[in-house]
Every structure is written in C-alpha cells, then in structure tokens.
Design a protein around this motif. Structure first.
Motif, mmCIF file in Angstrom:
data_model
loop_
_atom_site.group_PDB
_atom_site.id
_atom_site.type_symbol
_atom_site.label_atom_id
_atom_site.label_comp_id
_atom_site.label_asym_id
_atom_site.label_seq_id
_atom_site.Cartn_x
_atom_site.Cartn_y
_atom_site.Cartn_z
ATOM 1 N N MET A 35 60.097 18.747 11.828
ATOM 2 C CA MET A 35 59.383 19.027 11.093
ATOM 3 C C MET A 35 58.342 20.388 12.111
ATOM 4 O O MET A 35 57.824 20.072 12.700
ATOM 5 C CB MET A 35 58.336 18.518 10.163
ATOM 6 N N ALA A 36 58.494 21.549 11.238
ATOM 7 C CA ALA A 36 57.398 22.192 11.712
ATOM 8 C C ALA A 36 56.519 22.578 10.846
ATOM 9 O O ALA A 36 56.074 22.342 9.603
ATOM 10 C CB ALA A 36 58.536 23.961 11.230
ATOM 11 N N TYR A 37 55.393 22.004 11.936
ATOM 12 C CA TYR A 37 54.131 22.029 11.186
ATOM 13 C C TYR A 37 53.290 23.522 11.151
ATOM 14 O O TYR A 37 53.195 24.116 12.627
ATOM 15 C CB TYR A 37 53.488 21.402 12.483
ATOM 16 N N SER A 38 52.505 23.908 10.894
ATOM 17 C CA SER A 38 51.399 25.148 11.046
ATOM 18 C C SER A 38 50.068 24.484 11.034
ATOM 19 O O SER A 38 49.520 23.774 11.269
ATOM 20 C CB SER A 38 51.146 25.547 9.810
ATOM 21 N N GLN A 39 49.517 25.730 11.734
ATOM 22 C CA GLN A 39 47.764 25.531 12.254
ATOM 23 C C GLN A 39 47.149 24.713 11.068
ATOM 24 O O GLN A 39 46.315 24.386 11.366
ATOM 25 C CB GLN A 39 47.460 26.811 12.738
ATOM 26 N N ALA A 40 47.310 25.395 9.674
ATOM 27 C CA ALA A 40 47.040 24.833 8.074
ATOM 28 C C ALA A 40 46.839 23.826 8.037
ATOM 29 O O ALA A 40 46.114 22.535 7.703
ATOM 30 C CB ALA A 40 47.720 26.386 7.163
ATOM 31 N N ASP A 41 48.066 23.125 8.369
ATOM 32 C CA ASP A 41 48.850 21.422 8.415
ATOM 33 C C ASP A 41 47.981 20.269 9.459
ATOM 34 O O ASP A 41 46.938 19.714 9.149
ATOM 35 C CB ASP A 41 49.799 21.021 8.802
ATOM 36 N N ILE A 42 47.419 21.391 10.467
ATOM 37 C CA ILE A 42 46.710 21.038 11.371
ATOM 38 C C ILE A 42 44.859 20.471 11.352
ATOM 39 O O ILE A 42 44.349 19.537 11.052
ATOM 40 C CB ILE A 42 46.780 21.158 12.895
ATOM 41 N N ASP A 43 44.875 21.776 10.906
ATOM 42 C CA ASP A 43 43.263 21.898 10.142
ATOM 43 C C ASP A 43 43.170 21.089 8.903
ATOM 44 O O ASP A 43 41.863 20.382 9.184
ATOM 45 C CB ASP A 43 43.047 23.241 10.063
ATOM 46 N N ALA A 44 44.096 20.853 7.851
ATOM 47 C CA ALA A 44 43.605 19.631 7.241
ATOM 48 C C ALA A 44 43.801 18.314 7.807
ATOM 49 O O ALA A 44 42.915 17.755 6.991
ATOM 50 C CB ALA A 44 44.919 19.696 5.877
ATOM 51 N N LEU A 45 44.295 17.689 8.396
ATOM 52 C CA LEU A 45 44.077 16.586 8.271
ATOM 53 C C LEU A 45 43.296 16.228 9.767
ATOM 54 O O LEU A 45 42.021 15.759 9.538
ATOM 55 C CB LEU A 45 45.906 16.441 9.909
ATOM 56 N N LYS A 46 42.570 17.788 10.439
ATOM 57 C CA LYS A 46 41.470 17.638 11.411
ATOM 58 C C LYS A 46 40.511 17.372 9.989
ATOM 59 O O LYS A 46 39.333 16.425 10.328
ATOM 60 C CB LYS A 46 41.488 18.370 11.708
ATOM 61 N N ALA A 47 40.197 18.014 9.176
ATOM 62 C CA ALA A 47 39.277 17.630 8.408
ATOM 63 C C ALA A 47 39.547 15.771 8.003
ATOM 64 O O ALA A 47 37.837 16.059 7.016
ATOM 65 C CB ALA A 47 39.189 18.820 7.111
ATOM 66 N N ALA A 48 40.039 15.573 6.969
ATOM 67 C CA ALA A 48 40.607 15.011 6.836
ATOM 68 C C ALA A 48 39.697 13.954 7.701
ATOM 69 O O ALA A 48 38.929 12.638 7.408
ATOM 70 C CB ALA A 48 42.159 14.333 6.302
ATOM 71 N N VAL A 49 40.492 13.628 8.946
ATOM 72 C CA VAL A 49 39.400 12.923 9.880
ATOM 73 C C VAL A 49 37.786 13.192 9.893
ATOM 74 O O VAL A 49 37.384 11.852 10.074
ATOM 75 C CB VAL A 49 40.097 12.694 11.013
ATOM 76 N N ARG A 107 36.110 13.748 7.862
ATOM 77 C CA ARG A 107 35.140 12.589 6.590
ATOM 78 C C ARG A 107 36.101 11.253 6.728
ATOM 79 O O ARG A 107 35.158 10.640 5.847
ATOM 80 C CB ARG A 107 36.000 13.577 5.143
ATOM 81 N N GLY A 108 36.889 10.696 7.504
ATOM 82 C CA GLY A 108 36.698 9.586 7.464
ATOM 83 C C GLY A 108 37.956 9.296 6.724
ATOM 84 O O GLY A 108 38.133 8.488 6.479
ATOM 85 N N ALA A 109 38.246 10.000 5.923
ATOM 86 C CA ALA A 109 39.754 9.697 4.801
ATOM 87 C C ALA A 109 40.753 9.293 5.471
ATOM 88 O O ALA A 109 41.593 9.980 6.393
ATOM 89 C CB ALA A 109 39.790 11.046 3.826
ATOM 90 N N THR A 110 41.580 8.731 5.484
ATOM 91 C CA THR A 110 43.257 7.639 5.785
ATOM 92 C C THR A 110 44.070 8.682 4.835
ATOM 93 O O THR A 110 45.210 8.127 5.386
ATOM 94 C CB THR A 110 42.861 6.377 6.060
ATOM 95 N N ARG A 111 43.732 9.377 3.253
ATOM 96 C CA ARG A 111 44.955 9.151 2.579
ATOM 97 C C ARG A 111 44.402 11.042 2.689
ATOM 98 O O ARG A 111 43.619 11.575 2.351
ATOM 99 C CB ARG A 111 44.619 9.244 1.185
ATOM 100 N N LEU A 112 45.993 11.907 2.894
ATOM 101 C CA LEU A 112 45.857 12.889 2.852
ATOM 102 C C LEU A 112 47.226 13.252 2.365
ATOM 103 O O LEU A 112 48.009 13.645 1.941
ATOM 104 C CB LEU A 112 46.254 13.969 4.064
ATOM 105 N N ARG A 113 46.691 14.757 1.248
ATOM 106 C CA ARG A 113 47.237 15.330 -0.310
ATOM 107 C C ARG A 113 47.761 16.359 0.599
ATOM 108 O O ARG A 113 46.411 17.424 0.561
ATOM 109 C CB ARG A 113 46.869 15.211 -1.655
ATOM 110 N N MET A 114 49.033 17.238 1.218
ATOM 111 C CA MET A 114 48.985 18.658 0.872
ATOM 112 C C MET A 114 50.039 18.987 0.286
ATOM 113 O O MET A 114 51.170 18.675 -0.132
ATOM 114 C CB MET A 114 49.453 18.612 2.370
ATOM 115 N N GLY A 115 49.938 19.939 -1.305
ATOM 116 C CA GLY A 115 50.827 19.974 -2.195
ATOM 117 C C GLY A 115 51.145 19.357 -2.970
ATOM 118 O O GLY A 115 50.123 18.325 -3.361
#
Length: 67
Positions: free
Chosen positions: A1-15, A17-25
């Motif tokens: 799978m090809a990841y983007s910087q936006a994907d990485i940024d979203a995952l870092k933001a979730a971390v 916040r301490g959230a282990t669930r992430l919704r993208m689209g």
C-alpha cells in the motif's frame, strides 16, 4: 500500500491523543496498542522515504581484515 504524508500525520495525531482507533475517509482501523501504532508509523515513514528515493539502496561492505 502506498502511504502519504497525510496518512502519517493522521496516525501521529491519533497517537498524540492516545486514541487507538483511527478513521480515514470511509475506512476505520483499530490498533491493539499505541506501541503498535508507533511501529506502523515507522513502517509508513520508511516506505514513504523509499518512494522518494526511488527505492534504491546502496551499501558498501566493510571488512576488518581486508578482502
């Protein structure tokens, strides 16, 4: 799978916040732990870095006693 910087940024933001669930689209991902999320960030960053460099890695062998 090809990841983007936006994907990485979203995952870092979730971390952050301490959230282990992430919704993208329309996709939702549940991680087992924050450490698993941090490992995934490393995988994503490595893949993104490989895409930027063309995926070519050059290494030079080192020996202690010569060839």
């Amino acid at each position: 799978m090809a990841y983007s910087q936006a994907d990485i940024d979203a995952l870092k933001a979730a971390v952050a916040r301490g959230a282990t669930r992430l919704r993208m689209g329309d996709e939702e991902v549940q991680y087992a732990s924050l450490s698993e999320m941090r490992r995934q960030i490393g995988v994503m960053e490595a893949e993104l870095a490989g895409q930027k460099t063309g995926g070519l890695t050059i290494s030079t062998p080192r020996t202690l006693r010569g060839l």
